[in-house]
Design a protein around this motif. Structure first.
Motif, mmCIF file in Angstrom:
data_model
loop_
_atom_site.group_PDB
_atom_site.id
_atom_site.type_symbol
_atom_site.label_atom_id
_atom_site.label_comp_id
_atom_site.label_asym_id
_atom_site.label_seq_id
_atom_site.Cartn_x
_atom_site.Cartn_y
_atom_site.Cartn_z
ATOM 1 N N ILE A 164 -124.139 5.508 -37.400
ATOM 2 C CA ILE A 164 -123.791 5.232 -36.008
ATOM 3 C C ILE A 164 -124.545 6.194 -35.097
ATOM 4 N N CYS A 165 -124.482 5.916 -33.810
ATOM 5 C CA CYS A 165 -125.041 6.795 -32.779
ATOM 6 C C CYS A 165 -124.392 6.404 -31.455
ATOM 7 N N GLY A 166 -124.798 7.047 -30.370
ATOM 8 C CA GLY A 166 -124.272 6.689 -29.060
ATOM 9 C C GLY A 166 -122.958 7.361 -28.731
ATOM 10 N N MET A 167 -122.087 6.616 -28.036
ATOM 11 C CA MET A 167 -120.808 7.145 -27.559
ATOM 12 C C MET A 167 -119.670 6.505 -28.354
ATOM 13 N N ASN A 168 -118.965 7.325 -29.125
ATOM 14 C CA ASN A 168 -117.898 6.799 -29.982
ATOM 15 C C ASN A 168 -116.632 7.643 -29.929
ATOM 16 N N SER A 169 -116.400 8.309 -28.810
ATOM 17 C CA SER A 169 -115.158 9.074 -28.663
ATOM 18 C C SER A 169 -113.960 8.151 -28.779
ATOM 19 N N GLY A 170 -112.970 8.566 -29.562
ATOM 20 C CA GLY A 170 -111.770 7.758 -29.754
ATOM 21 C C GLY A 170 -111.826 6.836 -30.959
ATOM 22 N N GLN A 171 -112.990 6.691 -31.576
ATOM 23 C CA GLN A 171 -113.103 5.849 -32.764
ATOM 24 C C GLN A 171 -112.684 6.634 -34.010
ATOM 25 N N HIS A 172 -112.507 5.913 -35.108
ATOM 26 C CA HIS A 172 -112.220 6.551 -36.384
ATOM 27 C C HIS A 172 -112.753 5.673 -37.497
ATOM 28 N N VAL A 173 -112.964 6.265 -38.679
ATOM 29 C CA VAL A 173 -113.374 5.500 -39.863
ATOM 30 C C VAL A 173 -112.729 6.113 -41.094
ATOM 31 N N TYR A 174 -112.500 5.256 -42.094
ATOM 32 C CA TYR A 174 -112.061 5.696 -43.416
ATOM 33 C C TYR A 174 -113.216 5.494 -44.399
ATOM 34 N N VAL A 175 -113.468 6.503 -45.231
ATOM 35 C CA VAL A 175 -114.510 6.408 -46.254
ATOM 36 C C VAL A 175 -113.860 6.609 -47.617
ATOM 37 N N ASP A 176 -114.087 5.666 -48.530
ATOM 38 C CA ASP A 176 -113.497 5.745 -49.864
ATOM 39 C C ASP A 176 -114.175 6.835 -50.694
ATOM 40 N N VAL A 177 -113.367 7.661 -51.345
ATOM 41 C CA VAL A 177 -113.904 8.740 -52.195
ATOM 42 C C VAL A 177 -113.200 8.783 -53.547
ATOM 43 N N GLU A 178 -112.624 7.660 -53.935
ATOM 44 C CA GLU A 178 -111.835 7.637 -55.167
ATOM 45 C C GLU A 178 -112.677 8.048 -56.377
ATOM 46 N N ASN A 179 -113.951 7.668 -56.404
ATOM 47 C CA ASN A 179 -114.791 7.930 -57.568
ATOM 48 C C ASN A 179 -115.888 8.954 -57.299
ATOM 49 N N ILE A 180 -115.759 9.707 -56.232
ATOM 50 C CA ILE A 180 -116.765 10.726 -55.927
ATOM 51 C C ILE A 180 -116.064 12.034 -55.556
ATOM 52 N N ASP A 181 -116.806 13.123 -55.625
ATOM 53 C CA ASP A 181 -116.232 14.442 -55.370
ATOM 54 C C ASP A 181 -116.588 15.012 -54.007
ATOM 55 N N GLU A 182 -117.629 14.472 -53.353
ATOM 56 C CA GLU A 182 -117.995 15.005 -52.047
ATOM 57 C C GLU A 182 -118.742 13.970 -51.226
ATOM 58 N N LEU A 183 -118.685 14.148 -49.921
ATOM 59 C CA LEU A 183 -119.451 13.349 -48.968
ATOM 60 C C LEU A 183 -120.433 14.254 -48.248
ATOM 61 N N ASN A 184 -121.513 13.655 -47.795
ATOM 62 C CA ASN A 184 -122.504 14.370 -46.999
ATOM 63 C C ASN A 184 -122.589 13.740 -45.611
ATOM 64 N N VAL A 185 -122.475 14.573 -44.603
ATOM 65 C CA VAL A 185 -122.713 14.143 -43.224
ATOM 66 C C VAL A 185 -124.100 14.635 -42.845
ATOM 67 N N GLU A 186 -124.954 13.719 -42.471
ATOM 68 C CA GLU A 186 -126.331 14.053 -42.113
ATOM 69 C C GLU A 186 -126.624 13.538 -40.711
#
Length: 387
Positions: A164-186
């Motif tokens: 995503i990009c732009g203006m997203n204040s107030g939004q939210h997301v869920y990311v599944d991590v059931e089979n992983i140990d970490e997420l990367n935000v880039e």
């Protein structure tokens, strides 16, 4: 007596597993305003200055783990410990604020930012990102592709990256991590003189408290507002978005209504290479089933490559050529310059199909289109009680 107090404190400090943020006022009511450390927030805008959420811990634990205390909790036996992280750091607890380096001031001149989010318990099935403040550079105004500023969440075994990009204040997301140990935000940030700010609450969520399978966003409550990403006055909906917005069916509620937030709150061009489509007809139709305009409207709707899906009440009505306009047909696919056929004022759509889900399907841009015709979608919803 001392042993009893110690036991109570240990149990209290262990019960800090996270739940969805709207249900989560983790000890915030126990944090008194005059106990909040104000030094880091003296220059905050009024809409940002507030008591942050935290985890109730003992003072030593809070300090060792890198948090800051914001008042007392647990009848004075603990402190409300708030964790913050910024670029090139790791998230290793269940409630963290991810902020730009200069927060609460704007950040300028950055080219990149990264963050690792480590799952803290095997019971964690999802990680929720709440974009309290999120203002990055806009996408390409004609194509909707995030080219200059890009915010991406990735994981080793995730099926699809969130971009995503732009203006997203107030939004939210869920990311599944059931089979992983970490997420990367880039984050990749352009060299243009863009001022950026972000404040994102990262919450680790157990299976019982998460969103249903297949739901990127999950809303609760009888009333609410849902928007596509980057919905703003000078925004444009993002390309390459394919996800579901889900709304929890509340007790004793049997149907739901959707109504545009304002007159320009639904503007999604069909994103077709067919230059003969009259987008105005996507919101029209006489309803007599015979006119040339009606037949052209059917064809136009079938060409909606960028679309919003609102489930129908009965499957029998989900047939080709019967999307929006014929009498008694079901509103399944929506695109164009209005959610409803022209003359339907106020525009309101009701559905009793469950679950209450909205499909957002925006592909790669087929051709450059005016951003004014691609603002995206903003809908107010209301659940209707059973009769």
């Amino acid at each position: 007596m001392k042993v009893s107090v110690l036991l109570v404190c240990l149990i209290w400090f262990k019960v800090n597993f996270s739940v969805p943020v709207e249900d989560l006022d983790i000890f915030a009511e126990e944090v008194v305003q005059n106990e909040v450390e104000k030094g880091n927030f003296s220059n905050m805008p009024d809409n940002i200055r507030r008591i942050p959420r935290g985890i109730c811990m003992n003072t030593y634990e809070c300090r060792i783990e890198g948090g800051k205390s914001y008042g007392f909790c647990a009848l004075g036996f603990g402190v409300c410990c708030v964790f913050r992280a910024t670029c090139k750091q790791e998230v290793i607890n269940n409630l963290t604020y991810f902020v730009n380096p200069d927060f609460p001031d704007l950040t300028r001149g950055m080219s990149s930012c990264s963050l690792k989010v480590k799952k803290i318990e095997s019971e964690v099935s999802q990680i929720r990102f709440d974009f309290i403040h999120f203002n990055l550079g806009q996408p390409n105004r004609k194509t909707g592709i995030c080219e200059e500023d890009v915010f991406k969440i990735t994981g080793e075994n995730t099926t699809k990256d969130l971009i995503i990009c732009g203006m997203n204040s107030g939004q939210h997301v869920y990311v599944d991590v059931e089979n992983i140990d970490e997420l990367n935000v880039e984050m990749t940030l352009s060299k243009k003189a863009v001022s950026r700010i972000w404040e994102i609450i990262i919450t680790q969520v157990s299976f019982s408290e998460g969103s249903p399978p297949g739901c990127l966003q999950y809303f609760t409550g009888r009333y609410g507002t849902v928007q596509t990403m980057n919905f703003a006055d000078n925004g444009r909906h993002l390309a390459n978005q394919d996800y579901n917005i889900c709304i929890r069916q509340e007790e004793n509620m049997c149907s739901i209504t959707y109504e545009p937030c304002h007159e320009n709150a639904f503007r999604i061009s069909p994103n077709s290479e067919d230059t003969t489509i009259n987008t105005n007809l996507l919101a029209e139709g006489s309803g007599d089933g015979e006119s040339d305009d009606l037949r052209e409207s059917f064809r136009a709707i079938e060409m909606c490559n960028d679309r919003i899906i609102l489930p129908c009440d009965t499957e029998e009505l989900i047939m080709p050529g019967m999307f929006n306009l014929a009498p008694g047909s079901c509103n399944l696919i929506h695109c164009g310059l209005s959610l409803c056929p022209s003359g339907n004022d106020p525009c309101k759509i009701e559905s009793s199909a469950t679950p209450f889900n909205i499909g957002v399907h925006f592909g790669n841009s087929a051709k450059p289109v005016s951003p004014e015709d691609n603002l995206g979608m903003c809908l107010n919803y209301e659940q209707i009680p059973c009769e």
